[in-house]
Motif scaffolding. Sequence first.
Motif, PDB file in Angstrom:
ATOM      1  N   ALA A   1      68.718 -13.362 -22.779  1.00  0.00           N
ATOM      2  CA  ALA A   1      69.102 -14.175 -23.948  1.00  0.00           C
ATOM      3  C   ALA A   1      70.266 -15.096 -23.586  1.00  0.00           C
ATOM      4  O   ALA A   1      70.320 -16.252 -24.024  1.00  0.00           O
ATOM      5  CB  ALA A   1      69.484 -13.269 -25.117  1.00  0.00           C
ATOM      6  N   ASP A   2      71.183 -14.599 -22.757  1.00  0.00           N
ATOM      7  CA  ASP A   2      72.351 -15.396 -22.378  1.00  0.00           C
ATOM      8  C   ASP A   2      72.005 -16.521 -21.412  1.00  0.00           C
ATOM      9  O   ASP A   2      72.779 -17.462 -21.249  1.00  0.00           O
ATOM     10  CB  ASP A   2      73.431 -14.492 -21.773  1.00  0.00           C
ATOM     11  CG  ASP A   2      74.125 -13.650 -22.847  1.00  0.00           C
ATOM     12  OD1 ASP A   2      74.150 -14.097 -24.011  1.00  0.00           O
ATOM     13  OD2 ASP A   2      74.615 -12.549 -22.532  1.00  0.00           O
TER      14      ASP A   2
ATOM     15  N   LYS B   1      72.605 -22.544 -30.489  1.00  0.00           N
ATOM     16  CA  LYS B   1      72.010 -21.198 -30.336  1.00  0.00           C
ATOM     17  C   LYS B   1      72.899 -20.132 -30.975  1.00  0.00           C
ATOM     18  O   LYS B   1      74.109 -20.130 -30.775  1.00  0.00           O
ATOM     19  CB  LYS B   1      71.826 -20.896 -28.847  1.00  0.00           C
ATOM     20  CG  LYS B   1      71.315 -19.489 -28.551  1.00  0.00           C
ATOM     21  CD  LYS B   1      71.149 -19.240 -27.055  1.00  0.00           C
ATOM     22  CE  LYS B   1      72.322 -18.448 -26.495  1.00  0.00           C
ATOM     23  NZ  LYS B   1      72.110 -18.048 -25.087  1.00  0.00           N
ATOM     24  N   TYR B   2      72.302 -19.237 -31.744  1.00  0.00           N
ATOM     25  CA  TYR B   2      73.053 -18.137 -32.351  1.00  0.00           C
ATOM     26  C   TYR B   2      72.304 -16.834 -32.132  1.00  0.00           C
ATOM     27  O   TYR B   2      71.063 -16.795 -32.207  1.00  0.00           O
ATOM     28  CB  TYR B   2      73.236 -18.369 -33.865  1.00  0.00           C
ATOM     29  CG  TYR B   2      73.821 -17.162 -34.570  1.00  0.00           C
ATOM     30  CD1 TYR B   2      75.189 -16.894 -34.516  1.00  0.00           C
ATOM     31  CD2 TYR B   2      72.996 -16.261 -35.254  1.00  0.00           C
ATOM     32  CE1 TYR B   2      75.718 -15.762 -35.132  1.00  0.00           C
ATOM     33  CE2 TYR B   2      73.523 -15.132 -35.877  1.00  0.00           C
ATOM     34  CZ  TYR B   2      74.879 -14.891 -35.808  1.00  0.00           C
ATOM     35  OH  TYR B   2      75.401 -13.769 -36.405  1.00  0.00           O
ATOM     36  N   LEU B   3      73.028 -15.770 -31.838  1.00  0.00           N
ATOM     37  CA  LEU B   3      72.399 -14.447 -31.770  1.00  0.00           C
ATOM     38  C   LEU B   3      73.402 -13.391 -32.176  1.00  0.00           C
ATOM     39  O   LEU B   3      74.616 -13.621 -32.090  1.00  0.00           O
ATOM     40  CB  LEU B   3      71.847 -14.157 -30.362  1.00  0.00           C
ATOM     41  CG  LEU B   3      72.813 -13.793 -29.233  1.00  0.00           C
ATOM     42  CD1 LEU B   3      72.042 -13.362 -28.018  1.00  0.00           C
ATOM     43  CD2 LEU B   3      73.716 -14.949 -28.864  1.00  0.00           C
TER      44      LEU B   3
ATOM     45  N   LEU C   1      67.010 -15.265 -31.130  1.00  0.00           N
ATOM     46  CA  LEU C   1      67.900 -16.422 -30.989  1.00  0.00           C
ATOM     47  C   LEU C   1      67.543 -17.383 -32.120  1.00  0.00           C
ATOM     48  O   LEU C   1      66.399 -17.824 -32.220  1.00  0.00           O
ATOM     49  CB  LEU C   1      67.697 -17.119 -29.641  1.00  0.00           C
ATOM     50  CG  LEU C   1      67.659 -16.244 -28.383  1.00  0.00           C
ATOM     51  CD1 LEU C   1      67.686 -17.119 -27.129  1.00  0.00           C
ATOM     52  CD2 LEU C   1      68.832 -15.282 -28.349  1.00  0.00           C
TER      53      LEU C   1
END
Length: 428
Positions: free
Chosen positions: A408-409, A416-418, A340
Motif C-alpha cells: 500500500a505504501d 491517497k488516504y488509508l 486506499l
Amino acid sequence: MSLSKAINILVIGSGGREHAIVEKCLQSPLAAKVIAAPGNGGIVGRVPCFPVAAEAIEELVKLAVEQAIELVIVGPEVPLSMGLADALRARGIAAFGPGRDGAQLESSKAFCKDFFARHGIPTAAYATFTDVNAALEYLDSHPAPIVVKASGLAAGKGVIMAETDAEARAAVHAMLEEDAFGDSGKEVVIEEWLRGEEASIHAITSGQDVILLPASQDHKRVGEGDTGPNTGGMGAYAPAPAVDTAIMETIQREVIEPTLRGLKEDGIDFRGILYAGIMLTANGPKMLEYNVRFGDPETQVLLPLIESDLVPVLYAAALGEPLPRPFRLRDDHSAMVVVLSAEGYPGSYRQGDAIEFPDSVPDSVRILHAGTRRNISDHILTCGGRVLGVSAIAPSLSRAAALAYETADQICFEGKYLRRDIGHRALR
Ligand code: AMP
Ligand code: GLY
C-alpha cells in the motif's frame, strides 16, 4: 450435478469485490471465458469488460445471452433488488444471487426485521413506522440511546445512532417528513442500541445447502480508532478471532439454520450469499442485518482464504443443487485488505489522479481495483471514493498486515488516504 466442463462466466459490478471475484474465477480450470460488466480499470486489464451498467437489467440479460454465458455472478445488491437474478433465470441462465424476493432481506430493513421475528432469530427489539406521530410516540416510551434506520437501501448511510432523544426525533422527522433518504426513508425501523463487537459471517447457499466462510470484520468508519463518518469499508480481515468455534456454532444454530428454514417456509428460493452482520453481545450473537451479496471489502479477504475451486460451488448454488464437498479453506492463514481511498471520501472526493504502481508485488499480495479507470493512453486514473484495495494472505494476521501495508505504501496517487490500524481489535 458436478461441473464436468468449463463454463462461461459474467461478473456484474465495478468494485474491489468484483475484481476479487474475477481473479478467483481466472484461477479456475472450470472457467472457460470470464467477462465483466461494467468492470473497472483493473478488471479491464484482466478480462473483457462491457460498458453495461449494473442496474441495466435488460441489457445485462441481453449481454449474457449474446456471450453464451452459463453463470452470472452478481456483485452488488441494487440489481438483485431490481430482479436481475429472476430475469436471468427466466432466460435459463444460472445466476448467483437471490431473486427480488430474497433480496428484500437487504433492500427492506422492515422486511428483514419481520423475518427475524417470524423465525425466532435473535435481534434487537424494534418497531417499524411510516407515520411520523406514531414513531414519535414510540420514542416517548423508548428513550435514547436508540437507533433509527431508513428501511430501504441507503448505501450504508441510512442508520442514525441517536445518543439523545433530540437526535432520535430529528432523525424521524428527517426521514418521514423531510425525505432525507427519499423513498428509502419513507419507512423507518427504530431499534434497541446493541453493545458489543461486530462481526460478519458469509454463507454460500443454494437454498437447500450451505457453506459458512470464516468470520470477518470490516472497518466502516473513515478514521483511525473507528472514528468519523461511515464509509463502504476501509479495510477488513479474516478470520476474526472474536468469533471462536463456540460462537460460530451458535451462529450456525441460532441464525443460519433458522434463516434457511425460514426462507423455505416463506417460499423464497435463495441462491447466493447470506451475509450476516452480527453484534456479539453479552447475551449472545444478535443479528443486525442481512446483506444478500458478498461484502466489499470482505470478499477481498475471504476469497484468498478459500482453497477449493469456487466456480463449481457458485454454479451449484446458482442451480439450487447440493454444494460440492469437500470445501477446503486455508485454515492456517489469515488475510487482510487495506483500502486506499481518495481525499475527501466519504464526502465528495478528488478524481482523475494518475496512479503509480510498484513494478512487482509478492505472490501473497493482490492489488484489487475499485474506483479506477484506464484512459486512452492506458494510464490508470482514480475515479471513485474507494480507489484500490491491497489484500495479503499470510500464516499470521500480523504478517498479512505487514505485507499489505508494505505494498500500500508503494502505491502513489495525489490525495491517497488509508487507515493505519486495520485489524487493530485482533492485533492488539
Ligand atoms: P446496518 O446497515 O443495519 O448494518 O447498520 C450499519 C451499522 O450501524 C452497523 O454495522 C452497526 O455498526 C450500526 N448499528 C446498526 N444497528 C445497530 C444496533 N441496533 N445497535 C448498535 N449498532 C447498530
Ligand atoms: N463492507 C460492508 C458491506 O459490504 O456492506
